[in-house]
Design a protein around this motif. Structure first.
Motif, mmCIF file in Angstrom:
data_model
loop_
_atom_site.group_PDB
_atom_site.id
_atom_site.type_symbol
_atom_site.label_atom_id
_atom_site.label_comp_id
_atom_site.label_asym_id
_atom_site.label_seq_id
_atom_site.Cartn_x
_atom_site.Cartn_y
_atom_site.Cartn_z
ATOM 1 N N UNK A 1 4.057 5.083 10.092
ATOM 2 C CA UNK A 1 4.714 4.068 9.267
ATOM 3 C C UNK A 1 5.089 4.682 7.915
ATOM 4 N N UNK A 2 6.197 4.207 7.365
ATOM 5 C CA UNK A 2 6.640 4.657 6.049
ATOM 6 C C UNK A 2 7.011 3.446 5.214
ATOM 7 N N UNK A 3 6.390 3.333 4.052
ATOM 8 C CA UNK A 3 6.703 2.241 3.133
ATOM 9 C C UNK A 3 7.666 2.755 2.071
ATOM 10 N N UNK A 4 8.607 1.912 1.677
ATOM 11 C CA UNK A 4 9.566 2.295 0.646
ATOM 12 C C UNK A 4 10.025 1.035 -0.070
ATOM 13 N N UNK B 1 -0.205 -0.853 4.238
ATOM 14 C CA UNK B 1 0.380 0.116 3.318
ATOM 15 C C UNK B 1 0.678 -0.571 1.997
ATOM 16 N N UNK B 2 0.751 0.239 0.934
ATOM 17 C CA UNK B 2 1.069 -0.297 -0.381
ATOM 18 C C UNK B 2 1.936 0.687 -1.136
ATOM 19 N N UNK B 3 2.701 0.162 -2.076
ATOM 20 C CA UNK B 3 3.584 0.999 -2.880
ATOM 21 C C UNK B 3 3.590 0.485 -4.312
ATOM 22 N N UNK B 4 3.398 1.394 -5.261
ATOM 23 C CA UNK B 4 3.565 1.038 -6.657
ATOM 24 C C UNK B 4 5.049 0.988 -6.956
ATOM 25 N N UNK B 5 5.431 0.002 -7.756
ATOM 26 C CA UNK B 5 6.857 -0.191 -8.024
ATOM 27 C C UNK B 5 7.427 0.902 -8.911
ATOM 28 N N UNK B 6 6.760 1.209 -10.044
ATOM 29 C CA UNK B 6 7.212 2.244 -10.954
ATOM 30 C C UNK B 6 6.001 2.933 -11.569
ATOM 31 N N UNK C 1 11.043 -8.280 -12.098
ATOM 32 C CA UNK C 1 10.844 -7.224 -13.103
ATOM 33 C C UNK C 1 9.370 -7.060 -13.468
ATOM 34 N N UNK C 2 8.562 -8.056 -13.104
ATOM 35 C CA UNK C 2 7.139 -8.012 -13.423
ATOM 36 C C UNK C 2 6.310 -7.350 -12.313
ATOM 37 N N UNK C 3 6.931 -6.997 -11.198
ATOM 38 C CA UNK C 3 6.178 -6.460 -10.066
ATOM 39 C C UNK C 3 5.556 -5.120 -10.415
ATOM 40 N N UNK C 4 4.271 -5.010 -10.144
ATOM 41 C CA UNK C 4 3.530 -3.763 -10.347
ATOM 42 C C UNK C 4 3.330 -3.040 -9.011
ATOM 43 N N UNK C 5 3.085 -3.810 -7.979
ATOM 44 C CA UNK C 5 2.730 -3.240 -6.686
ATOM 45 C C UNK C 5 3.102 -4.220 -5.578
ATOM 46 N N UNK C 6 3.503 -3.685 -4.431
ATOM 47 C CA UNK C 6 3.717 -4.511 -3.242
ATOM 48 C C UNK C 6 3.017 -3.855 -2.059
ATOM 49 N N UNK C 7 2.715 -4.667 -1.086
ATOM 50 C CA UNK C 7 1.997 -4.129 0.062
ATOM 51 C C UNK C 7 2.323 -4.852 1.346
ATOM 52 N N UNK C 8 1.972 -4.220 2.450
ATOM 53 C CA UNK C 8 2.073 -4.820 3.775
ATOM 54 C C UNK C 8 0.665 -4.988 4.334
ATOM 55 N N UNK D 1 6.900 5.392 -8.230
ATOM 56 C CA UNK D 1 6.554 5.146 -6.838
ATOM 57 C C UNK D 1 5.326 5.959 -6.438
ATOM 58 N N UNK D 2 4.415 5.302 -5.765
ATOM 59 C CA UNK D 2 3.217 5.930 -5.226
ATOM 60 C C UNK D 2 2.823 5.105 -4.013
ATOM 61 N N UNK D 3 2.420 5.747 -2.959
ATOM 62 C CA UNK D 3 2.165 5.030 -1.713
ATOM 63 C C UNK D 3 0.758 5.283 -1.185
ATOM 64 N N UNK D 4 0.301 4.350 -0.370
ATOM 65 C CA UNK D 4 -1.018 4.469 0.260
ATOM 66 C C UNK D 4 -0.944 3.810 1.621
ATOM 67 N N UNK D 5 -1.648 4.396 2.596
ATOM 68 C CA UNK D 5 -1.577 3.899 3.972
ATOM 69 C C UNK D 5 -2.959 3.737 4.581
ATOM 70 N N UNK D 6 -3.062 2.802 5.498
ATOM 71 C CA UNK D 6 -4.256 2.719 6.324
ATOM 72 C C UNK D 6 -4.268 3.914 7.279
ATOM 73 N N UNK D 7 -5.439 4.391 7.611
ATOM 74 C CA UNK D 7 -5.545 5.549 8.503
ATOM 75 C C UNK D 7 -4.864 5.286 9.847
ATOM 76 N N UNK D 8 -4.895 4.050 10.294
ATOM 77 C CA UNK D 8 -4.366 3.711 11.607
ATOM 78 C C UNK D 8 -2.846 3.840 11.703
ATOM 79 N N UNK D 9 -2.159 3.896 10.557
ATOM 80 C CA UNK D 9 -0.691 3.964 10.585
ATOM 81 C C UNK D 9 -0.144 5.229 9.944
ATOM 82 N N UNK D 10 -1.002 6.051 9.358
ATOM 83 C CA UNK D 10 -0.542 7.284 8.710
ATOM 84 C C UNK D 10 0.219 8.156 9.697
ATOM 85 N N UNK D 11 1.362 8.658 9.230
ATOM 86 C CA UNK D 11 2.170 9.518 10.084
ATOM 87 C C UNK D 11 3.127 8.767 10.996
#
Length: 118
Positions: free
Chosen positions: A68-71, A49-54, A29-36, A56-66
């Motif tokens: 990879x999908x984080x969820x 890649x990274x994702x905000x828990x609440x 319940x304390x998680x703010x963000x997770x990433x790969x 949701x907001x995502x960010x990707x490295x240029x090398x994987x954009x399009x």
């Protein structure tokens, strides 16, 4: 504290897909963000890649954009990385990470190997 366990790695051919999972336990319940992150053979660890828990907001490295999908599934306390159109350059140990706040990631998994053959 949070414990992280990755799964879903394996050996695939170029162009194939894989889905990695990262199951979190503990104070989820304390998680703010997770990433790969990943560490290719002989190279340093790099952001994927990274994702905000609440909310949701995502960010990707240029090398994987399009490709990879984080969820995440909050109910299952699990993060995913859908990897499509895999390339040999994607070969690496993939790690998941979590943080309770902005800044450095505080918690890390043990990693899962992804190998993409040409």
């Amino acid at each position: 504290q949070v414990q992280l366990v990755e799964s879903g790695g394996g050996l695939v051919q170029a162009g194939d897909s894989l889905r990695l999972s990262c199951a979190a336990s503990g104070r989820t319940s304390m998680i703010y963000r997770m990433g790969w992150f990943r560490q290719p053979p002989g190279k340093e660890r790099e952001f994927v890649a990274a994702i905000l828990w609440r909310p949701v907001n995502t960010r990707y490295a240029d090398s994987v954009k399009g490709r990879f999908t984080i969820s995440r599934d909050i109910a299952k306390s699990t993060m995913y990385l859908q990897m499509d159109s895999l390339k040999p350059d994607d070969t690496a140990v993939y790690y998941c990470a979590a943080s309770f706040q902005k800044g450095e990631y505080e918690y890390w998994g043990e990693g899962t190997q992804v190998t993409v053959s040409s």
